[in-house]
Design a protein around this motif. Sequence first.
Motif, PDB file in Angstrom:
ATOM      1  N   GLY A 102      32.594  57.326  45.272  1.00 20.26           N
ATOM      2  CA  GLY A 102      33.956  57.666  44.491  1.00 20.26           C
ATOM      3  C   GLY A 102      35.226  57.003  45.069  1.00 20.26           C
ATOM      4  N   GLY A 103      36.246  56.698  44.236  1.00 27.11           N
ATOM      5  CA  GLY A 103      37.323  56.372  44.655  1.00 27.11           C
ATOM      6  C   GLY A 103      37.573  54.908  44.087  1.00 27.11           C
ATOM      7  N   PRO A 104      38.785  54.167  44.138  1.00 26.11           N
ATOM      8  CA  PRO A 104      39.895  54.978  45.198  1.00 26.11           C
ATOM      9  C   PRO A 104      40.791  55.877  44.456  1.00 26.11           C
ATOM     10  CG  PRO A 104      39.865  52.628  45.318  1.00 26.11           C
ATOM     11  CD  PRO A 104      39.034  52.766  44.384  1.00 26.11           C
ATOM     12  N   PHE A 105      41.492  56.686  44.903  1.00 19.90           N
ATOM     13  CA  PHE A 105      42.631  57.540  44.217  1.00 19.90           C
ATOM     14  C   PHE A 105      43.061  56.845  43.003  1.00 19.90           C
ATOM     15  CE2 PHE A 105      44.136  61.789  43.959  1.00 19.90           C
ATOM     16  CZ  PHE A 105      45.525  61.505  43.503  1.00 19.90           C
ATOM     17  N   GLY A 106      42.876  57.195  41.725  1.00 22.97           N
ATOM     18  CA  GLY A 106      43.706  56.508  40.505  1.00 22.97           C
ATOM     19  C   GLY A 106      42.942  55.508  40.110  1.00 22.97           C
ATOM     20  N   ALA A 107      41.689  54.974  40.502  1.00 24.18           N
ATOM     21  CA  ALA A 107      41.110  53.938  39.950  1.00 24.18           C
ATOM     22  C   ALA A 107      39.826  54.683  39.123  1.00 24.18           C
ATOM     23  CB  ALA A 107      40.440  53.274  41.246  1.00 24.18           C
ATOM     24  N   VAL A 108      39.082  53.815  38.605  1.00 26.17           N
ATOM     25  CA  VAL A 108      37.826  54.320  37.745  1.00 26.17           C
ATOM     26  C   VAL A 108      36.639  53.477  38.181  1.00 26.17           C
ATOM     27  CG1 VAL A 108      39.104  54.728  35.752  1.00 26.17           C
ATOM     28  CG2 VAL A 108      38.468  52.380  36.135  1.00 26.17           C
ATOM     29  N   LYS A 109      35.570  54.025  37.665  1.00 21.56           N
ATOM     30  CA  LYS A 109      34.036  53.505  37.941  1.00 21.56           C
ATOM     31  C   LYS A 109      34.064  52.124  38.051  1.00 21.56           C
ATOM     32  CE  LYS A 109      31.834  54.979  34.012  1.00 21.56           C
ATOM     33  NZ  LYS A 109      33.279  55.210  33.319  1.00 21.56           N
ATOM     34  N   GLU A 110      34.687  51.498  36.889  1.00 20.07           N
ATOM     35  CA  GLU A 110      34.660  50.021  36.663  1.00 20.07           C
ATOM     36  C   GLU A 110      35.365  49.229  37.782  1.00 20.07           C
ATOM     37  OE1 GLU A 110      33.793  52.248  33.230  1.00 20.07           O
ATOM     38  OE2 GLU A 110      35.838  52.493  34.512  1.00 20.07           O
ATOM     39  N   ARG A 272      42.211  40.529  38.794  1.00 23.39           N
ATOM     40  CA  ARG A 272      41.156  40.927  39.956  1.00 23.39           C
ATOM     41  C   ARG A 272      40.771  42.326  39.781  1.00 23.39           C
ATOM     42  NH1 ARG A 272      43.693  41.829  46.210  1.00 23.39           N
ATOM     43  NH2 ARG A 272      41.812  42.862  47.009  1.00 23.39           N
ATOM     44  N   GLY A 273      41.705  43.136  39.543  1.00 21.52           N
ATOM     45  CA  GLY A 273      41.113  44.829  39.430  1.00 21.52           C
ATOM     46  C   GLY A 273      41.601  45.424  38.428  1.00 21.52           C
ATOM     47  N   TYR A 274      42.467  45.022  37.448  1.00 22.39           N
ATOM     48  CA  TYR A 274      43.177  45.665  36.513  1.00 22.39           C
ATOM     49  C   TYR A 274      42.157  46.367  35.469  1.00 22.39           C
ATOM     50  CZ  TYR A 274      45.563  46.873  32.167  1.00 22.39           C
ATOM     51  OH  TYR A 274      46.023  47.609  31.051  1.00 22.39           O
ATOM     52  N   HIS A 275      42.009  47.556  35.212  1.00 27.42           N
ATOM     53  CA  HIS A 275      41.254  48.265  34.230  1.00 27.42           C
ATOM     54  C   HIS A 275      42.158  49.099  33.163  1.00 27.42           C
ATOM     55  CE1 HIS A 275      38.282  50.211  31.971  1.00 27.42           C
ATOM     56  NE2 HIS A 275      37.657  49.382  32.316  1.00 27.42           N
ATOM     57  N   PRO A 276      42.213  49.145  32.061  1.00 27.58           N
ATOM     58  CA  PRO A 276      43.301  50.015  31.218  1.00 27.58           C
ATOM     59  C   PRO A 276      42.971  51.618  31.453  1.00 27.58           C
ATOM     60  CG  PRO A 276      41.423  48.798  30.018  1.00 27.58           C
ATOM     61  CD  PRO A 276      41.398  48.186  31.330  1.00 27.58           C
ATOM     62  N   ARG A 277      41.803  51.816  31.717  1.00 23.66           N
ATOM     63  CA  ARG A 277      41.506  53.372  32.075  1.00 23.66           C
ATOM     64  C   ARG A 277      41.951  54.035  33.238  1.00 23.66           C
ATOM     65  NH1 ARG A 277      36.869  52.065  29.131  1.00 23.66           N
ATOM     66  NH2 ARG A 277      35.436  52.151  30.937  1.00 23.66           N
ATOM     67  N   ALA A 278      42.233  53.119  34.312  1.00 27.94           N
ATOM     68  CA  ALA A 278      42.608  53.447  35.681  1.00 27.94           C
ATOM     69  C   ALA A 278      44.191  53.965  35.746  1.00 27.94           C
ATOM     70  CB  ALA A 278      42.532  52.376  36.536  1.00 27.94           C
ATOM     71  N   VAL A 279      44.445  55.106  36.283  1.00 27.30           N
ATOM     72  CA  VAL A 279      45.728  55.534  36.651  1.00 27.30           C
ATOM     73  C   VAL A 279      46.692  54.338  37.195  1.00 27.30           C
ATOM     74  CG1 VAL A 279      47.012  57.494  37.385  1.00 27.30           C
ATOM     75  CG2 VAL A 279      44.793  57.849  36.545  1.00 27.30           C
ATOM     76  N   ASN A 280      46.155  53.852  38.197  1.00 27.57           N
ATOM     77  CA  ASN A 280      46.863  52.967  38.850  1.00 27.57           C
ATOM     78  C   ASN A 280      47.186  51.520  38.022  1.00 27.57           C
ATOM     79  OD1 ASN A 280      46.911  54.826  40.831  1.00 27.57           O
ATOM     80  ND2 ASN A 280      45.403  53.829  41.990  1.00 27.57           N
ATOM     81  N   SER A 281      46.699  51.315  36.979  1.00 29.15           N
ATOM     82  CA  SER A 281      46.714  50.153  36.229  1.00 29.15           C
ATOM     83  C   SER A 281      47.657  50.407  34.977  1.00 29.15           C
ATOM     84  CB  SER A 281      45.560  49.581  35.786  1.00 29.15           C
ATOM     85  OG  SER A 281      44.602  49.181  36.712  1.00 29.15           O
ATOM     86  N   GLY A 282      48.987  50.996  35.435  1.00 25.96           N
ATOM     87  CA  GLY A 282      49.995  50.733  34.530  1.00 25.96           C
ATOM     88  C   GLY A 282      50.165  52.303  33.718  1.00 25.96           C
ATOM     89  N   ASN A 283      49.290  53.376  34.089  1.00 22.51           N
ATOM     90  CA  ASN A 283      49.438  54.552  33.545  1.00 22.51           C
ATOM     91  C   ASN A 283      50.124  55.510  34.710  1.00 22.51           C
ATOM     92  OD1 ASN A 283      47.877  53.779  31.177  1.00 22.51           O
ATOM     93  ND2 ASN A 283      46.318  53.540  32.658  1.00 22.51           N
ATOM     94  N   ALA A 284      49.860  56.848  34.504  1.00 22.56           N
ATOM     95  CA  ALA A 284      50.545  57.790  35.501  1.00 22.56           C
ATOM     96  C   ALA A 284      49.920  58.996  35.504  1.00 22.56           C
ATOM     97  CB  ALA A 284      51.896  57.897  34.904  1.00 22.56           C
ATOM     98  N   TRP A 285      50.187  59.603  36.793  1.00 20.53           N
ATOM     99  CA  TRP A 285      49.679  61.179  36.891  1.00 20.53           C
ATOM    100  C   TRP A 285      50.696  62.054  36.326  1.00 20.53           C
ATOM    101  CZ3 TRP A 285      45.055  61.797  38.793  1.00 20.53           C
ATOM    102  CH2 TRP A 285      44.427  60.740  39.757  1.00 20.53           C
ATOM    103  N   THR A 286      50.381  63.339  36.147  1.00 21.63           N
ATOM    104  CA  THR A 286      51.211  64.257  35.910  1.00 21.63           C
ATOM    105  C   THR A 286      52.200  64.479  36.897  1.00 21.63           C
ATOM    106  OG1 THR A 286      50.091  66.092  36.605  1.00 21.63           O
ATOM    107  CG2 THR A 286      49.509  65.314  34.384  1.00 21.63           C
ATOM    108  N   GLN A 287      53.451  64.906  36.522  1.00 20.40           N
ATOM    109  CA  GLN A 287      54.445  65.077  37.466  1.00 20.40           C
ATOM    110  C   GLN A 287      54.064  66.341  38.634  1.00 20.40           C
ATOM    111  OE1 GLN A 287      58.723  65.525  36.210  1.00 20.40           O
ATOM    112  NE2 GLN A 287      58.380  63.999  34.795  1.00 20.40           N
TER     113      GLN A 287
END
Length: 369
Positions: A102-110, A272-287
Amino acid sequence: MNTHHETSHAVTEPDTPNVVRRDLLKLTGSSIAALGVGMVGTGPALAQSPITLSEKWDKTFAKSNQVEHQKVSFKNRYGITLVADLYQPLHARGKQAALAVGGPFGAVKEQSSGLYAQTMAERGFITLAFDPSYTGESGGEPRNVASPDISTEDFSAAVDFLGLLPNVDRERIGIIGICGWGGMALNAAAVDKRVKAVVASTMYDMTRVMSKGYNDSVTPAQRTQTLTQLSLQRWKDAEQGAPAYQPPYNQAVHGGEPQFVLDYHDYYMTTRGYHPRAVNSGNAWTQTTPLSFMNMPILSYIAEISPRPVLFIHGEKAHSRYFSETAYAAAAQPKELMIIPGAVHTDLYDRTEVIPFDKLTAFFTQHLV
């Protein structure tokens, strides 16, 4: 337990967005206070009520011809459906050792976890890389929220799944946690005695960084201010009937950012590592995601992993190195800390010439017997 056979071998290349992955300081107490959580506008919830699985090969790494790949799903103890990639070595016979990754935090399995899983499957292990609850292809509403308890449970749910496979030896299951999931892996290993060996690679203790900031720099006054803002945000979310989101990690690099912020951008926001479903790839966590981390030190019982072995791997030049060094000091024997010369934090995400896969193989081969 559902399985979905992979049918496509194509690797997709995402367009390079002109955006930057904002550093995890945005999740720490000091920066949340500076941002003014109550003032930040809402973002898209990325709602995903039904579980829909992509059947194409949309990983950030090439598909190996040395392993069999399947998309699978299973439920954790809270009834949330987790979606994962199962990798199995070709032509394996009998019951095998298995690894949950598992991981990183904010990443996906892809991304990184899938690369680790596929590589370790090439080396003879049955492996499972999963999307955490509320993220990626996994279930859970609202989207893009995290909890140290549920994240720890996700690792144990992955062990559940692996232990039900007829070709897995239940007495030979280990786990690998990367970045923020390194801390979750250590917490899971402490509580779940079925885990026989654990590796934490380029580890973050997310409860420590969110509650105390980087290098424990948050003052009591800043902590109180942050908790006050997060508490008031709950009323706003309740009134709206949906959570507000932090600003997306999509600001452009302007110069002057810390090097580790540039390193995160280079991984999450380029091909290199962008994935559209990853929080860290241009998305966001809840406040309000930090709330459940603020009073929850996940490494309190790290010594209880013993007598099962733990291996910490970290880069010499990583800004996060102190997390592994502190955790290593608190862990009981048998334990080992491996420092990779010259490596930064994100080198251990995907740099196959830097990640010590020979060491990982030797560690699990020795201890999953």
